[in-house]
Write an enzyme that holds these catalytic residues in place. Structure first.
Site, short mmCIF file in Angstrom:
data_model
loop_
_atom_site.label_atom_id
_atom_site.label_comp_id
_atom_site.label_asym_id
_atom_site.label_seq_id
_atom_site.Cartn_x
_atom_site.Cartn_y
_atom_site.Cartn_z
N ASP A 262 -0.44 10.60 -4.34
CA ASP A 262 0.49 11.31 -3.67
C ASP A 262 0.87 12.63 -4.93
O ASP A 262 0.00 13.18 -5.71
CB ASP A 262 2.27 10.50 -4.29
CG ASP A 262 3.37 11.00 -3.00
OD1 ASP A 262 2.98 11.03 -2.04
OD2 ASP A 262 3.84 11.85 -3.08
N THR B 200 -4.46 13.65 5.05
CA THR B 200 -2.86 13.83 6.12
C THR B 200 -3.10 14.64 6.13
O THR B 200 -2.02 14.76 7.45
CB THR B 200 -2.11 13.42 4.30
OG1 THR B 200 -2.26 12.12 3.32
CG2 THR B 200 -0.14 13.05 5.48
N LYS C 286 4.74 1.66 -2.70
CA LYS C 286 5.28 2.63 -3.47
C LYS C 286 5.80 2.65 -5.67
O LYS C 286 6.20 2.42 -5.54
CB LYS C 286 6.30 4.30 -3.10
CG LYS C 286 5.69 5.27 -2.99
CD LYS C 286 4.88 6.36 -2.43
CE LYS C 286 4.69 7.63 -2.37
NZ LYS C 286 4.02 7.80 -1.26
N SER D 164 -6.88 5.74 4.23
CA SER D 164 -6.82 4.48 2.82
C SER D 164 -7.25 3.35 3.07
O SER D 164 -8.20 2.69 2.64
CB SER D 164 -5.75 4.57 1.91
OG SER D 164 -5.92 5.47 1.39
N LYS E 195 1.15 -0.96 -0.09
CA LYS E 195 -0.19 -0.03 -0.05
C LYS E 195 0.70 0.99 0.03
O LYS E 195 1.57 1.36 1.03
CB LYS E 195 -0.65 -0.10 1.47
CG LYS E 195 -1.51 1.18 1.71
CD LYS E 195 -3.35 1.03 0.82
CE LYS E 195 -3.84 2.09 0.17
NZ LYS E 195 -3.22 2.23 -0.78
P1 NDP Z 1 0.69 17.84 -4.35
O1 NDP Z 1 0.85 17.73 -4.89
O2 NDP Z 1 -0.71 17.67 -4.08
O3 NDP Z 1 1.16 19.33 -3.46
C1 NDP Z 1 2.81 18.83 -3.79
C2 NDP Z 1 2.93 20.15 -3.03
O4 NDP Z 1 4.46 20.38 -2.42
C3 NDP Z 1 1.96 21.98 -3.78
O5 NDP Z 1 2.73 22.79 -3.51
C4 NDP Z 1 4.31 21.60 -4.61
O6 NDP Z 1 4.51 23.21 -5.33
C5 NDP Z 1 4.74 21.82 -3.96
N1 NDP Z 1 6.07 20.58 -4.02
C6 NDP Z 1 6.72 19.66 -4.86
N2 NDP Z 1 8.10 19.44 -4.81
C7 NDP Z 1 8.19 20.59 -4.98
C8 NDP Z 1 9.76 21.08 -4.66
N3 NDP Z 1 10.45 19.64 -5.69
N4 NDP Z 1 9.90 22.23 -4.32
C9 NDP Z 1 9.26 22.56 -3.69
N5 NDP Z 1 7.52 22.22 -3.43
C10 NDP Z 1 7.53 20.86 -4.12
O7 NDP Z 1 1.03 16.14 -3.02
P2 NDP Z 1 0.93 15.79 -1.92
O8 NDP Z 1 0.00 17.49 -1.10
O9 NDP Z 1 -0.37 15.19 -1.58
O10 NDP Z 1 2.09 15.86 -1.22
C11 NDP Z 1 2.88 16.58 -0.67
C12 NDP Z 1 3.70 15.71 0.21
O11 NDP Z 1 2.72 15.17 1.14
C13 NDP Z 1 4.63 14.79 -0.06
O12 NDP Z 1 6.06 14.54 0.55
C14 NDP Z 1 3.72 13.21 0.25
O13 NDP Z 1 4.91 12.05 -0.39
C15 NDP Z 1 3.45 13.51 1.11
N6 NDP Z 1 2.60 12.47 2.14
C16 NDP Z 1 0.98 12.59 1.09
C17 NDP Z 1 0.44 11.96 1.36
C18 NDP Z 1 -1.24 11.91 0.48
O14 NDP Z 1 -1.82 11.75 0.87
N7 NDP Z 1 -1.53 13.41 -0.44
C19 NDP Z 1 0.45 11.16 2.04
C20 NDP Z 1 1.79 10.91 3.30
C21 NDP Z 1 2.71 12.01 2.52
P3 NDP Z 1 4.05 22.98 -6.64
O15 NDP Z 1 2.51 23.07 -7.22
O16 NDP Z 1 4.98 24.51 -7.18
O17 NDP Z 1 5.33 21.86 -7.21
#
Ligand code: NDP
Length: 448
Positions: free
Chosen positions: A169, A213, A129, A380, A93
């Site tokens: 993600d 999350t 993943k 999930s 998962k």
């Molecule tokens: P989203 O795609 O919804 O959002 C990602 C956010 O992070 C955006 O604001 C994006 O900005 C920013 N971002 C991504 N890459 C970069 C970078 N290289 N530099 C600066 N900003 C960056 O993703 P999520 O919110 O789902 O995920 C965010 C984090 O949380 C990740 O690490 C993910 O693995 C983790 N996570 C997510 C879960 C989920 O349920 N969604 C569960 C557990 C962990 P921009 O739009 O400008 O790229």
């Protein structure tokens, strides 16, 4: 050097050799192995039967070609990945990430972390993943749909509700899960709800999964602050990112009385001294899909910055919710100088090892992503439970379950840290608590 130090150094050196060019994977393993030294000193049987070496080697890694045609009729070739890391506790998962930075090492680090996180939830889920180096930014809806269909055309051979259950993600939200599910259904001729999570509500999704999350990260922060006699009410909070995790962390933190003083995306950050208008932010990010600079054009008193870091703001609490290694040692020192007392990782591995060391030295309470962002995968798993019984639960009931799971994760993390004489070290607590459950299952199931 003790015998255990030598043993763990040998495991780590072999891992470096066998997995060259994967720095994020090395970083994730290193942190866990450092915590496991303490376990191996006390319980050497956890090194029996090649357990640690098996834990660090994915059960299966799939890499595949994803060809797709853009609106201007050009053919593009992206690369797809699914790393099925460990299924001792249940079906693999973990989410799918679509971002140009994706490579095998990134997916392996995320899959490795997922094993311990999923174990900590107390639910029967293994760790995996996947994702692709496809960049969804600037792509039309038709291009995204065709990409998702091509991706699933290969992925469907490797997943299933009893085998491997992907979710979203970075770059993969409800829209992409819809396109992926549609193609899975078409290819298999089965409406198998339990094969993906993060689905829409009318076709097998769960209430609270979207918020889970971010909300979960705040629930864990609340528990951590309570442990130290404090609360979010009246606290100032920085949240990096403005995606799924960030938006709902902002919403819940403000609901609990905090003021969120800043958020960001990869183009810069916004200072919001009087708090965030969550409805406006959600509209900009989820509907209009614009950059965060659009926010300040519609509010007063807020400012956009692209020449500095969001971590230069002063706050009581920092919630990094964007991406890996976004918070460095220098950022951590600035945060500490500006009075931060609590840090909880909404993202996966957003703090560098140096940053974590700074927080530890300076007595900042630090909750690692494995514990703090486990609410997403936990919900999930609740979605899978609802799919299995063809039921759908109310928002309040599901939110209560999430809240309870996050409280349990904090408790087991804090108690395990104390049991191993590292009270308050939630990195050690989360790693050891997550590890023991998986390790016991692996030992019971033999050398496979
Ligand atoms: P989203 O795609 O919804 O959002 C990602 C956010 O992070 C955006 O604001 C994006 O900005 C920013 N971002 C991504 N890459 C970069 C970078 N290289 N530099 C600066 N900003 C960056 O993703 P999520 O919110 O789902 O995920 C965010 C984090 O949380 C990740 O690490 C993910 O693995 C983790 N996570 C997510 C879960 C989920 O349920 N969604 C569960 C557990 C962990 P921009 O739009 O400008 O790229």
């Amino acid at each position: 050097m003790t015998q255990v130090d030598e043993q763990v150094t040998e495991y780590y050196n072999k891992l470096l050799q066998r997995n060259a060019g994967e720095p994020e994977f090395h970083q994730a393993v290193r942190e866990v192995l450092d915590s496991l030294k303490i376990v191996l000193e006390k319980d050497p049987h956890y090194a029996d039967y090649g357990l640690i070496q098996r834990l660090c080697e994915p059960e299966r890694q799939v890499i595949f070609r994803v060809p797709w045609v853009s609106d201007n009729n050009n053919v593009h070739v992206s690369r797809g990945f699914r790393v099925q890391f460990n299924s001792a506790l249940g079906p693999y998962k973990g989410g799918l990430r679509f971002h140009p930075s994706v490579n095998l090492g990134i997916i392996k680090f995320l899959g490795f972390e997922q094993i311990f996180k999923n174990s900590l939830t107390g639910l029967p889920i293994g760790g995996g993943k996947g994702g692709s180096d496809f960049n969804p930014k600037g792509r039309s809806e038709g291009e995204i749909m065709r990409f998702c269909q091509s991706f699933m055309t290969e992925l469907h051979r490797h997943i299933g509700e009893q085998t491997d259950v992907p979710a979203g993600d970075i770059g993969v939200g409800k829209r992409e899960i819809g396109f992926l599910f549609g193609q899975y259904r078409r290819l298999t001729n089965r409406h198998e709800s339990g094969v993906l999570t993060g689905k829409g509500l009318s076709w097998g999704g769960s209430l609270v999964r979207t918020e889970a999350t971010g909300y979960g990260c705040v629930y864990l922060t609340k528990e951590m602050m309570k442990e130290h006699g404090e609360s979010l009410d009246g606290a100032e909070v920085i949240v990096s990112g403005s995606g799924n995790v960030a938006v709902y962390a902002i919403e819940k933190a403000q609901e609990l009385g905090a003021t969120v003083v800043g958020f960001s995306d990869s183009s810069g950050w916004v200072h919001t001294p009087n708090g965030v208008d969550v409805e406006l932010l959600r509209d900009i990010k989820e509907n209009r899909r614009e950059r965060v600079s659009a926010y300040v054009e519609e509010t007063t008193g807020d400012t956009f910055h692209s020449d500095s870091s969001i971590w230069s703001l002063a706050a009581d609490v920092a919630l990094p919710c964007a991406t890996q290694n976004e918070l460095t040692g220098e950022h951590a020192r600035t945060l500490v100088d500006n009075g931060v007392k609590y840090v909880a990782e909404g993202a996966n591995m957003p703090s560098t090892p140096e940053a974590i060391e700074v927080f530890r030295e300076k007595g900042v309470c630090f909750a690692p992503g494995k514990a703090a962002n486990a609410g997403g995968v936990a919900t999930s798993a609740l979605e899978m439970q609802q799919n299995a019984t063809r039921d759908s639960w109310s928002f309040d009931y599901t939110d209560e379950r999430l809240h309870q799971i996050m409280s349990n994760i904090f408790r087991v993390t804090a108690d395990t840290a104390a049991e191993y004489d590292h009270e308050g070290n939630y990195v050690i607590g989360a790693n050891i608590a997550g590890f023991r459950k998986v390790a016991d299952a692996m030992l019971a199931q033999g050398v496979i």
